[in-house]
Design an enzyme around this catalytic site. Structure first.
Site, short mmCIF file in Angstrom:
data_model
loop_
_atom_site.label_atom_id
_atom_site.label_comp_id
_atom_site.label_asym_id
_atom_site.label_seq_id
_atom_site.Cartn_x
_atom_site.Cartn_y
_atom_site.Cartn_z
N TYR A 264 28.72 12.82 112.11
CA TYR A 264 28.72 14.05 111.04
C TYR A 264 27.56 14.60 110.54
O TYR A 264 27.45 15.79 110.55
CB TYR A 264 29.72 13.59 109.98
N SER A 295 33.65 13.27 120.01
CA SER A 295 33.50 13.81 118.72
C SER A 295 34.14 12.95 117.60
O SER A 295 35.15 12.08 117.91
CB SER A 295 33.86 15.40 118.36
N ASP A 296 33.50 13.05 116.36
CA ASP A 296 34.01 12.33 115.19
C ASP A 296 35.18 13.10 114.51
O ASP A 296 34.96 14.05 113.88
CB ASP A 296 33.14 12.12 114.07
N TYR A 297 36.52 13.16 115.26
CA TYR A 297 37.60 13.78 114.80
C TYR A 297 37.32 15.15 114.75
O TYR A 297 37.12 15.86 115.86
CB TYR A 297 38.02 13.16 113.66
N TYR A 298 37.29 15.90 113.67
CA TYR A 298 37.32 17.36 113.43
C TYR A 298 35.88 17.98 113.40
O TYR A 298 35.66 19.03 113.12
CB TYR A 298 38.08 17.84 112.30
#
Length: 310
Positions: A264, A295-298
């Site tokens: 992030y 990706s790290d979630y969103y």
């Protein structure tokens, strides 16, 4: 939708993987490529699962009736507030059947779970946090532990573990220190290799008891400004390479990790998820990494907008 792809080369398991991939890529449309880049996690209740945690075909057809398919489903075990192993296996089987039979190309869905210290799911085995595992200085123990975790996850339908964390913890104020194996790059690298081998085994996945390991968080997540999670990181390239990148490099070259998750944070003003130098020049160009970057979630959306931040 009537499928006409059953006899095409990409669906022939007897052919070499490279040949099957090349054939599939020659047939896939832009919309289908975008679908394969998409993951459904918290939105499962809106488009895949009913209130009881069972597959809802009506919802699925409403959202995915276009036949483009879907890349990943995140954490199926957390549907409807948490499912048992049997319920999770039944759900993943039903979702898989739907996309294989109802999408134009019949590409299977990938399922992932969080497996930091055992699978994060109901009735799964919970082991000590990685900071405690690092204190054992015992890579063989760590490999056995994650071998067990892989098996528990795989029998529920999981293909990928969002683990291990090979961040080097360099600020004790950071609230995620317990997710790491410690502050020493050598120790973190050795434990990271052991964890990857536990998850992936020989990387053939023939016995269906292993899962893809995901190294995270790439990179320098463990030294955020003021110790605030996801805060920017200011670090020289030498320090970045020797301390924070080295653990990933070792886990890829010696451990054979097949996936990497971007972090992030930003490094010198460039978010990791949009850092061409980090993700292309170093990871793929210098190290020759051929696996997937997730990706790290969103985080992709949050490059432009983070709801609730303002």
């Amino acid at each position: 939708m009537e499928l006409t792809t059953a006899n095409l080369p990409y669906r022939d398991a007897s052919l070499p993987v490279d040949q099957r991939v090349a054939d599939l890529l020659s047939r896939i449309t832009l919309a289908e490529k975008a679908a394969q880049m998409t993951c459904v996690w918290r939105e499962k209740a809106d488009c895949l699962v009913d209130d009881a945690g069972e597959f809802d075909e009506a919802k699925a057809r409403q959202r995915f009736g276009h036949g483009h398919g879907l890349g990943q489903v995140g954490r199926p075990s957390d549907a409807a507030g948490g499912l048992s192993p049997r319920q999770t296996a039944e759900l993943t089987n039903a979702i898989q059947r739907f996309f294989v039979e109802s999408s134009r190309l019949g590409i299977p869905v990938f399922f992932h779970e969080e497996c930091l210290h055992g699978q994060a799911a109901s009735d799964a085995t919970s082991f000590p946090q990685p900071i405690g595992l690092g204190a054992t200085f015992d890579p063989e123990l760590v490999e056995r532990l994650y071998t067990m975790t892989a098996r528990e996850a795989r029998v529920r339908g999981t293909h990928q573990a969002l683990t291990p964390v090979v961040d080097v913890a360099r600020d004790p104020r950071w609230g995620r220190v317990e997710e790491t194996f410690g502050e020493d790059p050598y120790l973190v690298a050795e434990m990271g290799v052991a964890a990857v081998r536990g998850f992936q085994g020989d990387r053939t996945f023939r016995d269906k008891s292993r899962v893809v390991a995901t190294l995270k968080h790439f990179a320098a997540h463990g030294q955020p400004e003021s110790g605030t999670n996801c805060a920017p990181v200011s670090v020289s390239e030498r320090h970045l390479r020797e301390t924070f990148l080295s653990t990933f490099k070792v886990a890829i070259e010696r451990g054979g990790a097949m996936s990497v998750m971007a972090s992030y944070n930003e490094i010198d003003g460039v978010p990791s998820h949009a850092n061409r130098w980090l993700l292309r020049d170093v990871l793929r160009g210098e190290w020759g990494f051929t696996g997937t970057v997730v990706s790290d979630y969103y985080a992709i959306r949050e490059l432009a907008d983070r709801p609730g931040l303002y």
